[in-house]
Design a protein around this motif. Structure first.
Motif: not given
Length: 475
Positions: A164-167, A198-210
């Motif tokens: 998965r793309p990691r954002i 637009a999302t092309d059914n791709i699942e993201l991994e969303i990572i808020p971090t400092s």
């Protein structure tokens, strides 16, 4: 033949009169309904519901009322909330503008300070946008090759099977920063749920971090794309970090009132100065990463000024279909880049903005916390619970100029350590113990995440490991 005249009694009967009255009433109701729905359709098409909302009294929903009436009641309330939100944003922007004008105003060397401030702003605005920054033939200062805005999708170690793309949503520690990270994460998750081309059914991994990324490329730090958040002006960023460090209640999992975060005593000048240095070193690290990894930079004032435009920019950056999948042929990009449904992203942005009218929304919380911290820092007020104008400005202005020289305008590699200077403010007394603990807490949440058990991170530079253990002298 006797002709019997036709009686008119049927035409003039009460029953016939009632029928005519009923037909007339129904005709009037139908005409009114057609007019109302025509007005509603026109208003929806134009996006202006003010006139329709005004037709509905400001009352609460009622299960006995028609769905149309309840809909109009909701729209009327949304309009009231929207106007209140605009008023609050305008107040916050005015406070930020005042604070920005004050920073550096009292320095003796205005030209030198302004030049350093301009260099700082250029450094923190560094980003790397695929299709824009990697197509100009620029040279990467690290590799000395053509610059690339890499967007690497790692497989991970330890048999991670789902790629998965990691954002990464990168923001330095802070109450405002936490709120902003939550808001952007909400937007991306909302987009992911609705799907579409637009999302092309791709699942993201969303990572808020400092935590700053480790030194190296995508195969080292494990991020596909980065969104960097900048709180400006710097005095606001410093107080935001200070209050976060002194109050553990700043967790984004607890969406409590910001008033609980503002109970601490005013900090010393040397503590404020060191917090400023830590924030600048955090941005020094991110600016290095922007030389090679896809990164979008957003500022607080951009978000407040045009939230819909900014959200659309974020969505286009994230969902630009240009992923570089590990394990595929080198340079392979699925579906060739600019393959996005612009209308879908635009509709998503509007839907998110409309949902943000409530005070308990993630955007509402961001406004509440920003407003509360600005009130704490307001120079026009002078009371024991606020920070003095002279002490606050003097400490930050001196530290800012010195740190710019030390870091060579945030270009030095490696950047100065997050721990450097903390021992100098540790006087061993009760008054400074809490402040020193706060500084160490900030450094702990800024250092790279050199966790060998993390399947996506490869910490190969010794300086990163030194930072993790709190050693500011080792290389």
């Amino acid at each position: 033949m006797v002709t019997i005249p036709r009686s008119n009694s049927r035409q003039n009967s009460p029953l016939m009169f009632a029928r005519k009255s009923l037909v007339l009433a129904l005709s009037m109701a139908l005409a009114a309904g057609i007019y109302y729905w025509f007005a509603l359709i026109v208003s929806l098409a134009s996006g202006d519901l003010t006139g329709i909302s005004a037709m509905t009294p400001n009352v609460d929903r009622d299960s006995n009322q028609s769905p149309v009436t309840n809909y109009m009641i909701d729209e009327n309330k949304n309009e009231i909330r929207r106007k209140a939100r605009i008023g609050k944003i305008q107040t916050i922007l005015a406070q930020i503008s005042h604070l920005t004008a004050q920073f550096g105003k009292d320095t003796n060397q205005h030209e030198e300070f302004d030049a350093k401030l301009s260099s700082f702003q250029s450094a923190i605005r560094k980003e790397c946008l695929p299709g824009r920054d990697d197509s100009k033939g620029e040279i990467n200062p690290t590799t000395h090759k053509n610059r690339e805005c890499l967007r690497f999708v790692p497989l991970g170690k330890n048999d991670i099977r789902k790629q998965r793309p990691r954002i990464g949503i990168m923001a330095p520690p802070g109450i405002i920063s936490d709120s902003l990270g939550l808001w952007i994460a909400d937007v991306l998750m909302h987009t992911q749920k609705i799907g579409g081309s637009a999302t092309d059914n791709i699942e993201l991994e969303i990572i808020p971090t400092s935590h700053v990324p480790v030194y190296g490329y995508g195969k080292s730090h494990g991020f596909t794309k980065l969104i960097r958040f900048v709180t400006l002006p710097l005095p606001l960023a410093v107080l935001d970090a200070y209050l976060w460090a002194r109050n553990e209640a700043s967790s984004t999992a607890q969406l409590s009132s910001v008033s609980s975060f503002l109970s601490s005593d005013p900090p010393s000048e040397e503590v404020l100065a060191l917090i400023l240095r830590q924030i600048m070193r955090w941005h020094c690290r991110l600016s290095h990463v922007s030389a090679h990894t896809s990164m979008l930079t957003v500022t607080l004032d951009e978000i407040l000024n045009e939230p819909e435009t900014l959200l659309n920019k974020i969505l286009r950056f994230v969902w630009r279909n240009d992923w570089e999948w590990e394990g595929k042929e080198k340079g392979a990009i699925e579906n060739g880049g600019e393959n996005e449904d612009a209308n879908n992203l635009k509709d998503t942005t509007k839907a998110v903005i409309l949902s943000e009218y409530n005070e308990d929304s993630s955007f509402g919380i961001l406004l509440q916390r920003t407003s509360a911290i600005l009130e704490k820092i307001e120079f026009a007020k002078s009371s024991p619970s606020t920070i003095s104008k002279e002490g606050f400005q003097r400490a930050l202005e001196n530290a800012f100029q010195d740190e710019m020289k030390l870091s060579k305008d945030l270009t030095k590699w490696p950047c100065p350590s997050f721990w450097e200077g903390i021992d100098d403010v540790d006087h061993g007394d009760v008054e400074t113990n809490q402040d020193v603990a706060g500084l160490r807490h900030l450094a702990t949440h800024m250092v790279p995440n050199c966790n060998d058990k993390d399947p996506f991170i490869r910490c190969t530079v010794n300086r990163d490991r030194c930072e993790v253990v709190g050693d500011s002298k080792c290389k």
